[in-house]
Design a protein around this motif. Structure first.
Motif, PDB file in Angstrom:
ATOM      1  N   CYS A  30     -54.676 -13.082  12.080  1.00 34.75           N
ATOM      2  CA  CYS A  30     -54.897 -14.114  11.059  1.00 34.75           C
ATOM      3  C   CYS A  30     -54.453 -13.637   9.681  1.00 34.75           C
ATOM      4  N   PRO A  71     -66.489 -19.960   6.081  1.00 31.70           N
ATOM      5  CA  PRO A  71     -67.279 -20.896   5.270  1.00 31.70           C
ATOM      6  C   PRO A  71     -68.655 -20.370   4.888  1.00 31.70           C
ATOM      7  N   ASN A 159     -64.601 -20.132  20.708  1.00 30.59           N
ATOM      8  CA  ASN A 159     -63.128 -20.093  20.693  1.00 30.59           C
ATOM      9  C   ASN A 159     -62.630 -18.669  20.840  1.00 30.59           C
ATOM     10  N   GLU A 189     -54.081 -20.370  22.636  1.00 28.72           N
ATOM     11  CA  GLU A 189     -52.843 -19.582  22.611  1.00 28.72           C
ATOM     12  C   GLU A 189     -52.651 -19.006  21.219  1.00 28.72           C
ATOM     13  N   MET A 322     -53.207 -18.345   7.439  1.00 30.92           N
ATOM     14  CA  MET A 322     -54.267 -19.122   8.102  1.00 30.92           C
ATOM     15  C   MET A 322     -55.551 -19.186   7.276  1.00 30.92           C
TER      16      MET A 322
HETATM   17  N1  SAM Z   1     -63.632 -17.829   9.666  1.00 35.47           N
HETATM   18  C1  SAM Z   1     -63.760 -18.955  10.534  1.00 35.47           C
HETATM   19  C2  SAM Z   1     -63.630 -18.535  11.988  1.00 35.47           C
HETATM   20  O1  SAM Z   1     -63.411 -17.349  12.242  1.00 35.47           O
HETATM   21  O2  SAM Z   1     -63.787 -19.375  12.855  1.00 35.47           O
HETATM   22  C3  SAM Z   1     -62.832 -20.108  10.230  1.00 35.47           C
HETATM   23  C4  SAM Z   1     -61.415 -19.824   9.858  1.00 35.47           C
HETATM   24  S1  SAM Z   1     -60.404 -19.158  11.132  1.00 35.47           S
HETATM   25  C5  SAM Z   1     -58.860 -19.063  10.301  1.00 35.47           C
HETATM   26  C6  SAM Z   1     -60.260 -20.539  12.224  1.00 35.47           C
HETATM   27  C7  SAM Z   1     -59.701 -20.280  13.598  1.00 35.47           C
HETATM   28  O3  SAM Z   1     -58.337 -19.974  13.484  1.00 35.47           O
HETATM   29  C8  SAM Z   1     -60.366 -19.174  14.365  1.00 35.47           C
HETATM   30  O4  SAM Z   1     -60.829 -19.637  15.611  1.00 35.47           O
HETATM   31  C9  SAM Z   1     -59.228 -18.190  14.577  1.00 35.47           C
HETATM   32  O5  SAM Z   1     -59.385 -17.505  15.773  1.00 35.47           O
HETATM   33  C10 SAM Z   1     -58.017 -19.107  14.567  1.00 35.47           C
HETATM   34  N2  SAM Z   1     -56.756 -18.410  14.309  1.00 35.47           N
HETATM   35  C11 SAM Z   1     -56.419 -17.677  13.227  1.00 35.47           C
HETATM   36  N3  SAM Z   1     -55.170 -17.176  13.348  1.00 35.47           N
HETATM   37  C12 SAM Z   1     -54.691 -17.620  14.542  1.00 35.47           C
HETATM   38  C13 SAM Z   1     -53.465 -17.451  15.246  1.00 35.47           C
HETATM   39  N4  SAM Z   1     -52.476 -16.707  14.747  1.00 35.47           N
HETATM   40  N5  SAM Z   1     -53.325 -18.052  16.449  1.00 35.47           N
HETATM   41  C14 SAM Z   1     -54.321 -18.802  16.962  1.00 35.47           C
HETATM   42  N6  SAM Z   1     -55.507 -19.005  16.344  1.00 35.47           N
HETATM   43  C15 SAM Z   1     -55.694 -18.418  15.158  1.00 35.47           C
END
Ligand code: SAM
Length: 327
Positions: A30, A71, A159, A189, A322
């Motif tokens: 991320c 959040p 997730n 994915e 992200m």
């Molecule tokens: N911090 C919170 C969290 O961890 O759920 C919310 C923000 S986070 C950016 C939201 C979602 O984006 C998370 O489930 C994370 O796993 C997913 N995510 C971030 N980078 C990703 C990527 N390169 N491919 C797939 N999912 C991604």
């Protein structure tokens, strides 16, 4: 037609609201690089988010998901949930979180009007958790999941981003949680948003995940899940109370039924996670724009929505990462 539509006749009835660009974790997939965080003044105040959501509700948006960054690092999130649950027309408020602070906040969020929660968890192994997230918070996440269930947030969806060569050997452990503990697990994915060559992991296609699970555990029967607005396809394993969902941005593109608009923490309407087109709403908001003017900006943003993303054509790194958009 009343309501909010894009140029491809897709109805937009769901808004993802990022409340902060700060996160307490540094997940390898991320975080591409650290850049300075937004300043306090750059970020929309809760009253401002409420006003944007009022305008959105006036256009038929019914569902709000709070995200980030993380959040729950922003103080007073239950207050925002309370503000949003007062907006006429909004009947579904949900949260995406890494759950490290959820144990403390789950009951308060539920009391404020939060309905359901998506929790990101990619491994059950503490050392691997540290390697992926840069933190030791696995126990806190598990406590957060339990607290969400106890508080009556429903459904709680877990997730997992499947990273080939990193955590894909835990696919079956996660799938089995839908049978043993009634979890609603979703496998996502990995989208290659991080510099090529980074030690992040390989793409595992949804069809390969499904095959692995079916071979080891049993037939995945298509089913519906209690609620959701998203791109997941849901199945049930034999004897499972919970469900197993799959989200395939790379091999099972879901853009044709995309129903969402995003609001970034610094007040920009963003029609697509993977496209840098944005419309500033903070400026007009702070200059006293009326609800009708805010609605017009949303229509402008919806009109910018592209037919589909182009992630599969190769690595892209847009202006924002992200965590800066709100995944
Ligand atoms: N911090 C919170 C969290 O961890 O759920 C919310 C923000 S986070 C950016 C939201 C979602 O984006 C998370 O489930 C994370 O796993 C997913 N995510 C971030 N980078 C990703 C990527 N390169 N491919 C797939 N999912 C991604």
């Amino acid at each position: 037609m009343t309501g909010l539509f894009d140029s491809f006749h897709r109805r937009i009835d769901y808004m993802r609201v990022s409340v902060t660009d700060r996160c307490n974790l540094r997940c390898t997939y991320c975080t591409v690089k650290l850049v300075p965080h937004l300043s306090h003044d750059d970020i929309l105040r809760y009253e401002e988010i409420q006003r944007v959501v009022q305008a959105a509700a006036g256009l038929g948006i019914r569902s709000i998901r709070l995200t980030g960054g993380e959040p729950l690092v922003r103080p007073g999130l239950p207050t925002l949930v309370e503000f949003l649950s007062q907006v006429e027309g909004i009947d579904d408020i949900s949260l995406t979180t890494n759950a490290t602070f959820l144990n403390k906040y789950a009951a308060g969020l539920k009391a404020a009007g939060l309905k359901r929660v998506n929790i990101s968890l990619d491994t059950f192994k503490p050392d691997r958790f540290r390697r992926i997230t840069g933190s030791d918070g696995l126990e806190d996440v598990l406590a957060g999941i339990e607290a969400a269930r106890k508080a009556g947030l429903h459904p709680v969806k877990i997730n997992m981003v499947v990273l080939g060569g990193i955590n894909d050997d835990e696919l079956l452990d996660f799938a089995r949680m839908s049978v043993s503990d009634g979890w609603h697990v979703r496998f996502i994915e990995y989208m290659p948003l991080v510099t090529p060559g980074a030690e992040v992991g390989q793409l595992v296609a949804v069809r390969d995940m499904m095959e692995t699970i079916q071979r080891a555990i049993g037939q995945l029967e298509p089913c519906l899940v209690a609620s959701g607005n998203g791109p997941a396809k849901y199945y049930r394993l034999p004897g499972a109370k919970g469900t197993t969902g799959f989200i395939g941005p790379m091999t099972d593109c879901f853009c044709s039924h995309c129903n969402r608009l995003r609001l970034t923490a610094d007040g920009r309407l963003r029609p697509c996670l993977l496209d840098d087109n944005e419309v500033d709403i903070k400026g007009p908001l702070r200059s006293g724009a009326s609800i009708e003017e805010l609605k017009r900006l949303m229509q402008e943003a919806a009109a910018l929505k592209k037919e589909q993303h182009h992630l599969t054509k190769g690595f892209i790194l847009g202006k924002r990462q992200m965590w800066q958009i709100g995944g």
